[in-house]
Design a protein around this motif. Structure first.
Motif, PDB file in Angstrom:
ATOM      1  N   ASN A  82       0.830  -1.205   0.000  1.00 18.50           N
ATOM      2  CA  ASN A  82       0.000   0.000   0.000  1.00 18.50           C
ATOM      3  C   ASN A  82       0.856   1.243   0.000  1.00 18.50           C
ATOM      4  OD1 ASN A  82      -2.468  -1.390   0.396  1.00 18.50           O
ATOM      5  ND2 ASN A  82      -1.832  -1.739   2.516  1.00 18.50           N
ATOM      6  N   SER A  83       0.229   2.318  -0.386  1.00 19.38           N
ATOM      7  CA  SER A  83       0.885   3.611  -0.263  1.00 19.38           C
ATOM      8  C   SER A  83       0.971   3.945   1.233  1.00 19.38           C
ATOM      9  CB  SER A  83       0.034   4.627  -1.021  1.00 19.38           C
ATOM     10  OG  SER A  83       0.286   5.899  -0.539  1.00 19.38           O
ATOM     11  N   GLU A  84       2.015   4.671   1.603  1.00 17.16           N
ATOM     12  CA  GLU A  84       2.149   5.088   3.008  1.00 17.16           C
ATOM     13  C   GLU A  84       1.198   6.239   3.326  1.00 17.16           C
ATOM     14  OE1 GLU A  84       6.058   4.849   4.708  1.00 17.16           O
ATOM     15  OE2 GLU A  84       5.237   2.851   4.344  1.00 17.16           O
ATOM     16  N   GLN A  85       0.854   6.958   2.285  1.00 18.12           N
ATOM     17  CA  GLN A  85      -0.102   8.056   2.435  1.00 18.12           C
ATOM     18  C   GLN A  85      -1.484   7.464   2.716  1.00 18.12           C
ATOM     19  OE1 GLN A  85       0.491  11.399   1.226  1.00 18.12           O
ATOM     20  NE2 GLN A  85       2.583  11.096   0.546  1.00 18.12           N
ATOM     21  N   GLU A 124      -5.148   6.386   2.117  1.00 19.31           N
ATOM     22  CA  GLU A 124      -5.861   6.065   0.878  1.00 19.31           C
ATOM     23  C   GLU A 124      -7.175   5.380   1.252  1.00 19.31           C
ATOM     24  OE1 GLU A 124      -4.423   4.146  -3.388  1.00 19.31           O
ATOM     25  OE2 GLU A 124      -3.411   3.535  -1.577  1.00 19.31           O
ATOM     26  N   GLY A 132      -2.803   3.333   5.230  1.00 19.89           N
ATOM     27  CA  GLY A 132      -1.776   4.364   5.320  1.00 19.89           C
ATOM     28  C   GLY A 132      -0.914   4.046   6.524  1.00 19.89           C
ATOM     29  N   SER A 133       0.286   4.606   6.559  1.00 23.19           N
ATOM     30  CA  SER A 133       1.162   4.197   7.660  1.00 23.19           C
ATOM     31  C   SER A 133       0.882   5.021   8.919  1.00 23.19           C
ATOM     32  CB  SER A 133       2.631   4.300   7.240  1.00 23.19           C
ATOM     33  OG  SER A 133       3.016   5.634   7.251  1.00 23.19           O
ATOM     34  N   THR A 186      -6.128  12.850   2.630  1.00 20.60           N
ATOM     35  CA  THR A 186      -6.938  12.564   1.445  1.00 20.60           C
ATOM     36  C   THR A 186      -8.410  12.592   1.840  1.00 20.60           C
ATOM     37  OG1 THR A 186      -7.269  11.051  -0.416  1.00 20.60           O
ATOM     38  CG2 THR A 186      -6.940  10.027   1.704  1.00 20.60           C
ATOM     39  N   ASN A 204      -5.674  -5.396  -4.270  1.00 22.57           N
ATOM     40  CA  ASN A 204      -5.343  -4.325  -5.227  1.00 22.57           C
ATOM     41  C   ASN A 204      -6.515  -3.339  -5.288  1.00 22.57           C
ATOM     42  OD1 ASN A 204      -5.399  -2.867  -7.802  1.00 22.57           O
ATOM     43  ND2 ASN A 204      -3.531  -4.027  -8.226  1.00 22.57           N
ATOM     44  N   THR A 205      -6.245  -2.146  -4.825  1.00 22.84           N
ATOM     45  CA  THR A 205      -7.342  -1.187  -4.637  1.00 22.84           C
ATOM     46  C   THR A 205      -8.034  -0.808  -5.952  1.00 22.84           C
ATOM     47  OG1 THR A 205      -7.932   0.836  -3.519  1.00 22.84           O
ATOM     48  CG2 THR A 205      -5.864   0.876  -4.726  1.00 22.84           C
ATOM     49  N   ARG A 243      -0.945  -0.854 -11.388  1.00 27.30           N
ATOM     50  CA  ARG A 243      -1.264   0.504 -10.939  1.00 27.30           C
ATOM     51  C   ARG A 243      -0.320   1.498 -11.639  1.00 27.30           C
ATOM     52  NH1 ARG A 243      -2.590   1.067  -4.665  1.00 27.30           N
ATOM     53  NH2 ARG A 243      -3.616   2.884  -5.537  1.00 27.30           N
ATOM     54  N   ARG A 244      -0.281   1.361 -12.985  1.00 30.17           N
ATOM     55  CA  ARG A 244       0.697   2.134 -13.769  1.00 30.17           C
ATOM     56  C   ARG A 244       0.030   2.664 -15.032  1.00 30.17           C
ATOM     57  NH1 ARG A 244       5.577  -1.577 -14.721  1.00 30.17           N
ATOM     58  NH2 ARG A 244       4.256  -2.515 -16.286  1.00 30.17           N
TER      59      ARG A 244
END
Ligand code: GAL
Length: 686
Positions: free
Chosen positions: A205-208, A210, A233-234, A279, A575-576, A654-655
């Protein structure tokens, strides 16, 4: 002299073959041509090889006959020798440089009836040498002939040609390898080992902060509401909400609770902050009558992992693990017990859990709710469920009231023994009746309960299950999904355009629980393994399975043992962007828009004005696939024209893939590509 005996040792076999002087009519490709042989040839019958090594979806490969002594029969023709298999199947043969040709008569076996449909391939050294057309049940056998001079490896493959059913019995009649005149080695059947390499997909996951999961949820005013906000998120994440309807509040654990006082559509703004950023997300709470399952339910069920050996501790742990693994943070919210929990009725007729397995079911349900998750239970409208446990027959209202008192939020109702209580050839009304009784009963309790019908697609439930009589939220469309490619095809690729239109917010087609991760089908009564083991789908097939379920707006009910989650399974389930397609609020199920050979292209329009597209290779070897976005107009609403080059995004990676007017690629066998196409409309006003 023929080679009848199976397990001759190698030396005997070579001697025998050398002595064979059989004249066989070996045909050409297809039924049209025939090649007559005038000289004595050395022939190795397929049935004299280790055909038990055939890899097939279910049942066992059969030698020279069908079970119960029936001959291999294609159309009206019987074959004394050959391999009887079931699609999809594959047998590998190491030719040892000894083969000259392969020949057989192929087609669906009579045992599968007229609805069977199969296609045969012979793949020689990675190249498709023969591909028959789709052959329907009852058709005459098709003769195939393949030149094998210089060839090293041959695969005998059968697939369902897109017509997936459980009765795709397929025969290789009189199948034989003609040997080179001076061959000393003998071709040898081998177990086909599929490619088990793990495809590259986005990890972690992203640390931000989400948000994930559903963006619309439903509730009935006055009934208990519970929703754990799916966020990752972290570190510590602080949540705040604005626009909550009266009656709801956000607690310290990030769970919305209470009960909405008045009907209406509430646009709630949620903000998440951690030390790295902030977010926000719009969540719509739709309060009214019959508003449940605005997006396909997401959760976990005990069945595939534990079968009837489910118990309180296992479910308790599963609920904890759903949170700890981060899956609850992705939107998985139901913790469902399937068959195996039920005990007896007490003297007042009240259903009781099996106390040895569930000493305190109420405490378990309270625990699930304390985590902000929801709880599901299972029963049958018949006198017994499929595991032989007591069903609700004659106690429907009493049972659902008991469940509501316990705090049940999701109820799966499985046909099982109900057939014994009605006529032998039931009319549609008889199929509907037990579900209508329960559906109405659910409407009378003071709790919202998602109603999940399980009757394997009999009498087209998609046509009536969501109606005012039954009020179902999801219905199984087919038999149980098991962890085999053929089963994914039967349940998934079968979920086609004929039933797509019946799915939408509040009512979903259900191709069954997910078959990734470690499961144990011992108790499923299907004669499978006997111990917990990782999904027998290859990693690539697992990715294809989840891609397809997401496109189909299928309920995402995890079936594996969460204590044995491996990183790839976790990535597949979490996978989000893949989940976001499944949970898209427009709720439009994908349809197959194009089929070229073994390639199928499925697409669905999304609420933000983009489209999700899955490209699948259902065939036995790598294939070139091509799709142009202009072809999507078949399924897109009129205001969603995707002409020219469009932003294209690979969802699994995710690209971004840049601006394109389509995709050209080579897809591995059973592999898929999952993309999102188009520029999202701005969120305002949606
Ligand atoms: C089957 C059903 C499965 C599982 C099982 C329990 O009929 O399709 O999903 O519920 O019964 O016995």
């Amino acid at each position: 002299m023929t080679l009848k005996k199976h397990m001759l040792n190698r030396r005997e076999l070579i001697q025998n073959i050398a002595a064979v002087s059989t004249v066989r009519a070996v045909g050409g490709v297809g039924a049209q041509q025939s090649r007559s042989i005038s000289v004595a040839e050395r022939v190795l019958a397929l049935s004299d090889m280790a055909i038990e090594l055939t890899r097939q979806g279910w049942s066992r490969p059969e030698r020279n006959c069908r079970s119960k002594g029936k001959s291999l029969t294609i159309g009206h023709r019987q074959f004394k020798s050959g391999l009887g298999t079931v699609a999809d199947s594959i047998l590998q043969i190491d030719l040892k440089g000894a083969a000259k040709a392969f020949s057989a008569w192929v087609g669906p076996d009579a045992v599968g009836g007229p609805s069977a449909c199969v296609r045969f391939y012979v793949v020689v050294d990675g190249r498709v040498a023969v591909r028959t057309p789709a052959i329907k049940g009852g058709s005459a056998p098709v003769q195939i002939f393949v030149n094998l001079k210089g060839a090293k490896k041959m695969l005998l493959v059968v697939d369902a040609a897109g017509h997936h059913t459980w009765n795709n019995y397929a025969d290789w009649g009189d199948a034989a390898i003609t040997l080179q005149a001076h061959a000393t080695a003998l071709p040898e059947a081998q177990r086909y080992e599929p490619d088990m390499s793990v495809p590259e997909i986005a990890h972690g996951n992203s640390e931000q902060p989400e948000f994930h999961g559903p963006q619309a949820i439903g509730t009935t005013p006055g009934k208990p509401f519970i929703f754990r906000i799916p966020v990752t998120g972290s570190g510590k994440i602080n949540l705040s909400v604005t626009g909550l309807p009266a009656g709801l509040e956000l607690n310290q654990q990030g769970v919305l609770r209470g009960s909405v006082e008045h009907g209406g559509s509430y646009k709630v703004e949620i903000v998440a902050r951690n030390h790295l950023g902030r977010t926000s997300r719009r969540l719509e709470i739709r309060a009214g009558e019959r508003m449940l399952a605005q997006t396909p339910p997401m959760g976990w069920s005990s069945w595939n992992a534990f079968g009837v050996n489910v118990d309180q501790e296992k479910v308790w742990r599963a609920a904890d693990l759903l949170v700890r693994s981060g899956l609850a943070g992705k939107g998985y919210s139901f913790v469902n017990i399937d068959a195996g929990w039920t005990g007896q009725r007490n003297s007042a007729g009240r259903i009781m859990p099996d106390k040895t397995k569930f000493p305190d079911i109420k405490a378990l349900i309270d625990h699930v709710h304390a985590l902000g998750l929801k709880f599901g239970l299972y029963a049958s409208p018949g006198p017994e469920d499929c595991g032989g446990f007591i069903g609700s027959y004659g106690h429907e209202i009493q049972d659902i009231q008991t469940y509501a008192q316990w705090g049940v939020d999701y109820f799966k109702y499985d046909w099982c023994s109900y057939g014994q209580t009605i006529t032998a050839t039931p009319k549609t009304a008889e199929y509907i009746e037990p579900y209508a009784i329960m559906g109405q009963a659910i409407g009378t309790v003071d709790r919202d309960i998602v109603f999940s019908l399980c009757q394997y697609g009999m009498a087209d439930p998609w046509k009536w299950a969501a109606g005012p009589q039954v009020r179902g939220n999801l219905w199984r469309i087919s038999d149980d999904l098991i962890d085999f490619w053929a089963s994914v095809c039967v349940n998934g690729f079968h979920c086609d355009r004929n039933i797509a239109a019946y799915a939408g917010p509040g009512h979903w087609n259900d191709p069954d629980m997910l078959v990734v991760g470690t499961m144990d089908f011992t108790n499923a009564g299907l004669g499978f393994p006997g111990k917990p083991q990782p999904s027998r789908l290859t990693p690539l097939e697992q990715q294809t399975h989840i891609t397809l379920w997401s496109l189909l707006a299928a309920p995402l009910i995890i079936g594996c043992d969460l204590s044995k989650l491996d990183p790839f399974t976790l990535d597949l389930l979490s996978n989000t962007e893949v989940i976001a397609v499944d949970q898209d609020v427009l709720g439009k199920q994908a349809q197959c828009i194009k089929q070229i050979g073994c390639i199928q292209i499925w697409a669905r329009p999304l609420a933000d004005g983009t489209a999700a597209v899955g490209i699948f290779n259902l065939g036995p070897v790598a294939e070139k696939a091509s799709v142009r976005w202009s072809e999507l107009t078949v399924i897109l609403p009129r205001d969603m024209v995707l002409s020219g080059k469009q932003p294209t995004r690979d969802l699994w990676m995710r690209r971004n893939l840049g601006h394109r007017d389509g995709l050209d690629m080579e897809l591995p066998s059973h592999g898929s590509m999952f993309v999102k196409v188009g520029r999202p409309r701005p969120a305002v006003g949606r």
